[in-house]
Design a protein around this motif. Structure first.
Motif, PDB file in Angstrom:
ATOM      1  N   PHE A   1      27.945  20.689  10.184  1.00 54.31           N
ATOM      2  CA  PHE A   1      27.760  21.583  11.326  1.00 54.31           C
ATOM      3  C   PHE A   1      28.701  22.755  11.084  1.00 54.31           C
ATOM      4  CE2 PHE A   1      26.696  17.365  12.969  1.00 54.31           C
ATOM      5  CZ  PHE A   1      25.463  17.613  13.552  1.00 54.31           C
ATOM      6  N   GLY A   2      28.173  23.849  10.536  1.00 54.91           N
ATOM      7  CA  GLY A   2      29.030  24.957  10.125  1.00 54.91           C
ATOM      8  C   GLY A   2      29.944  24.489   9.003  1.00 54.91           C
ATOM      9  N   LYS A   3      31.231  24.657   9.188  1.00 58.76           N
ATOM     10  CA  LYS A   3      32.186  24.244   8.152  1.00 58.76           C
ATOM     11  C   LYS A   3      32.586  22.771   8.290  1.00 58.76           C
ATOM     12  CE  LYS A   3      34.240  28.795   7.365  1.00 58.76           C
ATOM     13  NZ  LYS A   3      35.470  29.611   7.459  1.00 58.76           N
ATOM     14  N   PHE A   4      32.222  22.177   9.411  1.00 55.77           N
ATOM     15  CA  PHE A   4      32.622  20.796   9.664  1.00 55.77           C
ATOM     16  C   PHE A   4      31.634  19.813   9.036  1.00 55.77           C
ATOM     17  CE2 PHE A   4      32.238  17.008  12.458  1.00 55.77           C
ATOM     18  CZ  PHE A   4      33.449  16.428  12.132  1.00 55.77           C
ATOM     19  N   THR A   5      32.150  18.872   8.259  1.00 55.67           N
ATOM     20  CA  THR A   5      31.308  17.853   7.630  1.00 55.67           C
ATOM     21  C   THR A   5      31.343  16.583   8.481  1.00 55.67           C
ATOM     22  OG1 THR A   5      31.811  18.740   5.440  1.00 55.67           O
ATOM     23  CG2 THR A   5      30.899  16.515   5.526  1.00 55.67           C
ATOM     24  N   ALA A   6      30.225  16.314   9.187  1.00 63.19           N
ATOM     25  CA  ALA A   6      30.143  15.134  10.058  1.00 63.19           C
ATOM     26  C   ALA A   6      29.837  13.880   9.260  1.00 63.19           C
ATOM     27  CB  ALA A   6      29.069  15.350  11.124  1.00 63.19           C
ATOM     28  N   LEU A   7      29.000  14.019   8.221  1.00 65.66           N
ATOM     29  CA  LEU A   7      28.654  12.889   7.348  1.00 65.66           C
ATOM     30  C   LEU A   7      28.879  13.323   5.908  1.00 65.66           C
ATOM     31  CD1 LEU A   7      25.285  11.810   9.029  1.00 65.66           C
ATOM     32  CD2 LEU A   7      27.545  10.772   9.375  1.00 65.66           C
ATOM     33  N   ASP A   8      29.552  12.474   5.152  1.00 67.06           N
ATOM     34  CA  ASP A   8      29.961  12.863   3.804  1.00 67.06           C
ATOM     35  C   ASP A   8      29.544  11.796   2.781  1.00 67.06           C
ATOM     36  OD1 ASP A   8      31.163  13.923   1.586  1.00 67.06           O
ATOM     37  OD2 ASP A   8      33.213  13.812   2.344  1.00 67.06           O
ATOM     38  N   GLY A   9      28.338  11.955   2.219  1.00 70.71           N
ATOM     39  CA  GLY A   9      27.877  11.046   1.168  1.00 70.71           C
ATOM     40  C   GLY A   9      27.594   9.632   1.640  1.00 70.71           C
ATOM     41  N   VAL A  10      26.984   9.507   2.825  1.00 66.45           N
ATOM     42  CA  VAL A  10      26.700   8.189   3.411  1.00 66.45           C
ATOM     43  C   VAL A  10      25.521   7.521   2.686  1.00 66.45           C
ATOM     44  CG1 VAL A  10      25.786   7.045   5.492  1.00 66.45           C
ATOM     45  CG2 VAL A  10      27.645   8.724   5.682  1.00 66.45           C
ATOM     46  N   SER A  11      25.712   6.274   2.262  1.00 64.74           N
ATOM     47  CA  SER A  11      24.647   5.507   1.601  1.00 64.74           C
ATOM     48  C   SER A  11      24.637   4.073   2.129  1.00 64.74           C
ATOM     49  CB  SER A  11      24.853   5.461   0.088  1.00 64.74           C
ATOM     50  OG  SER A  11      24.783   6.742  -0.484  1.00 64.74           O
ATOM     51  N   PHE A  12      23.461   3.592   2.518  1.00 64.75           N
ATOM     52  CA  PHE A  12      23.274   2.179   2.881  1.00 64.75           C
ATOM     53  C   PHE A  12      21.781   1.915   2.977  1.00 64.75           C
ATOM     54  CE2 PHE A  12      23.446   4.429   6.948  1.00 64.75           C
ATOM     55  CZ  PHE A  12      22.421   3.850   7.687  1.00 64.75           C
ATOM     56  N   GLU A  13      21.410   0.642   3.102  1.00 61.26           N
ATOM     57  CA  GLU A  13      20.002   0.323   3.274  1.00 61.26           C
ATOM     58  C   GLU A  13      19.822  -0.874   4.188  1.00 61.26           C
ATOM     59  OE1 GLU A  13      18.538  -2.033  -0.577  1.00 61.26           O
ATOM     60  OE2 GLU A  13      19.363  -0.072  -1.079  1.00 61.26           O
ATOM     61  N   VAL A  14      18.634  -0.951   4.791  1.00 60.62           N
ATOM     62  CA  VAL A  14      18.267  -2.086   5.634  1.00 60.62           C
ATOM     63  C   VAL A  14      17.035  -2.720   5.008  1.00 60.62           C
ATOM     64  CG1 VAL A  14      17.584  -2.874   7.931  1.00 60.62           C
ATOM     65  CG2 VAL A  14      19.136  -0.921   7.713  1.00 60.62           C
ATOM     66  N   ASN A  15      17.129  -4.016   4.711  1.00 63.04           N
ATOM     67  CA  ASN A  15      16.029  -4.726   4.069  1.00 63.04           C
ATOM     68  C   ASN A  15      15.101  -5.379   5.092  1.00 63.04           C
ATOM     69  OD1 ASN A  15      17.051  -4.212   1.394  1.00 63.04           O
ATOM     70  ND2 ASN A  15      18.631  -5.737   1.814  1.00 63.04           N
ATOM     71  N   LYS A  16      13.933  -5.741   4.643  1.00 64.19           N
ATOM     72  CA  LYS A  16      12.955  -6.396   5.519  1.00 64.19           C
ATOM     73  C   LYS A  16      13.526  -7.710   6.042  1.00 64.19           C
ATOM     74  CE  LYS A  16       8.172  -8.082   5.547  1.00 64.19           C
ATOM     75  NZ  LYS A  16       7.950  -7.726   6.928  1.00 64.19           N
ATOM     76  N   GLY A  17      13.383  -7.937   7.348  1.00 63.73           N
ATOM     77  CA  GLY A  17      13.843  -9.182   7.960  1.00 63.73           C
ATOM     78  C   GLY A  17      15.342  -9.305   8.100  1.00 63.73           C
ATOM     79  N   GLU A  18      16.037  -8.166   8.052  1.00 61.52           N
ATOM     80  CA  GLU A  18      17.509  -8.181   8.058  1.00 61.52           C
ATOM     81  C   GLU A  18      18.045  -7.440   9.281  1.00 61.52           C
ATOM     82  OE1 GLU A  18      20.615  -7.246   4.625  1.00 61.52           O
ATOM     83  OE2 GLU A  18      19.591  -5.430   5.259  1.00 61.52           O
ATOM     84  N   ILE A  19      19.201  -7.916   9.777  1.00 60.70           N
ATOM     85  CA  ILE A  19      19.930  -7.199  10.829  1.00 60.70           C
ATOM     86  C   ILE A  19      21.191  -6.626  10.192  1.00 60.70           C
ATOM     87  CG2 ILE A  19      21.039  -7.321  13.089  1.00 60.70           C
ATOM     88  CD1 ILE A  19      19.397  -9.890  13.595  1.00 60.70           C
ATOM     89  N   LEU A  20      21.276  -5.292  10.175  1.00 58.57           N
ATOM     90  CA  LEU A  20      22.458  -4.623   9.612  1.00 58.57           C
ATOM     91  C   LEU A  20      23.310  -4.081  10.743  1.00 58.57           C
ATOM     92  CD1 LEU A  20      23.955  -3.477   7.033  1.00 58.57           C
ATOM     93  CD2 LEU A  20      22.784  -1.337   7.543  1.00 58.57           C
ATOM     94  N   GLY A  21      24.585  -4.456  10.753  1.00 56.89           N
ATOM     95  CA  GLY A  21      25.530  -3.908  11.721  1.00 56.89           C
ATOM     96  C   GLY A  21      26.136  -2.629  11.179  1.00 56.89           C
TER      97      GLY A  21
END
Length: 301
Positions: free
Chosen positions: A13-33
């Motif tokens: 957002f402008g010069k502010f980085t709210a998210l920086d290289g976020v990586s994850f995944e949610v698989n079928k039949g899974e609950i990810l916290g």
């Protein structure tokens, strides 16, 4: 099989980085916290997943489709519950639920009525008369009454009493049994601990740890209380022992998971009378990660 895959997601957002290289995944039949303190970037991430915000860079795939370009198609197969639900004040709760279900393309009246009963909701009242908890119930009934493949829940139990939290947890486990997937963003750690197969921790816009609860517990300390027939010497010098308190022949301390074997070997020489071990909780893990970290000023929630 991944239903949701986030790769190197960055949002500025402008010069502010709210998210920086976020990586994850949610698989079928899974609950990810998906956990982190307020301002860590959880809701910003979810808005990108929903196609509400456009990523600055990175790749977000939901059902192998682009979250931004294919948002309309994706929404046909997801159910979303925010932490602060705003409803049309002049419609009744029942009318809002039916409207959401019609927009989703399917109305299962039996399922809808069963959920209204389980959540103890009066659907005949106008939404303007509802408390925050009742507004959450409307959104939860509408979500769980759909045939969604992916449920995106952002602080969904905000405003619910403990009894309704239990009903919510049962509903989440029900959809998991049906092979559906859930992304649960929460700061109620006991809730995450009860429900989730895996956990991803976000802090200041960066993912700092991911894994199953068992995999992450190596980061936490177990609380131990030991009584022995003779004084235990040198316990404070054993690597991995923290916050040692002594009282006669009783000792209270915390021990790192990977140091447990060495600690047990050391104390077993002194004639143990009593040994109590309190397993680490997700809360312990969370506090370890955020110890000494000031998150003030981190936006995006």
């Amino acid at each position: 099989m991944s239903l949701l895959k986030v790769t190197n997601l960055t949002k500025k957002f402008g010069k502010f980085t709210a998210l920086d290289g976020v990586s994850f995944e949610v698989n079928k039949g899974e609950i990810l916290g998906f956990i982190g303190p307020n301002g860590a970037g959880k809701s910003t991430t979810i808005r990108v997943l929903l196609g509400i915000l456009k990523a600055t860079s990175g790749d977000v795939q939901v059902f192998n489709k682009d979250a931004w370009k294919d948002a309309v198609d994706i929404h046909k197969r997801i159910a979303y519950v925010p932490g602060d639900v705003n409803l049309w004040p002049n419609l009744t709760g029942g009318e809002v639920i039916d409207l959401f279900l019609k927009l989703n393309g399917n109305v299962d009246k039996v399922k809808r009525d069963e959920l209204i009963k389980r959540f103890d909701l009066d659907p005949s009242k106008k939404c303007r008369t509802y408390s925050k908890g009742n507004r959450q119930k409307v959104a939860l009934v509408a979500a769980f009454a759909t045939e969604a493949d992916l449920f995106i829940l952002d602080e969904p139990t905000s405003g619910l009493d403990p009894l309704m939290e239990k009903v919510f947890q049962e509903c989440v486990l029900d959809v998991k049994k049906q092979g559906k997937s859930v992304l649960l963003s929460s700061h109620i750690l006991s809730e995450v601990e009860k429900l989730c197969d895996r956990v991803t921790i976000i802090r200041q816009g960066k993912i700092i740890e991911s894994g199953t609860l068992n995999e992450l517990r190596h980061l936490t300390r177990t609380q131990m209380t030991v009584e022995a027939t003779q004084p235990i010497t040198g316990l404070g010098e054993v690597e991995g022992v923290h916050e040692l308190e002594e009282s006669k022949h009783s000792y209270r301390f915390q021990v790192d998971g990977d140091s447990m074997d060495a600690v047990i070997k050391h104390i077993s020489q002194y004639g143990i009378i009593r040994l109590e071990s309190t397993p680490p909780t997700l809360e312990d893990l969370f506090m370890r990660h955020y110890e000494g970290v000031v998150d003030k000023g981190v936006g995006g929630e």
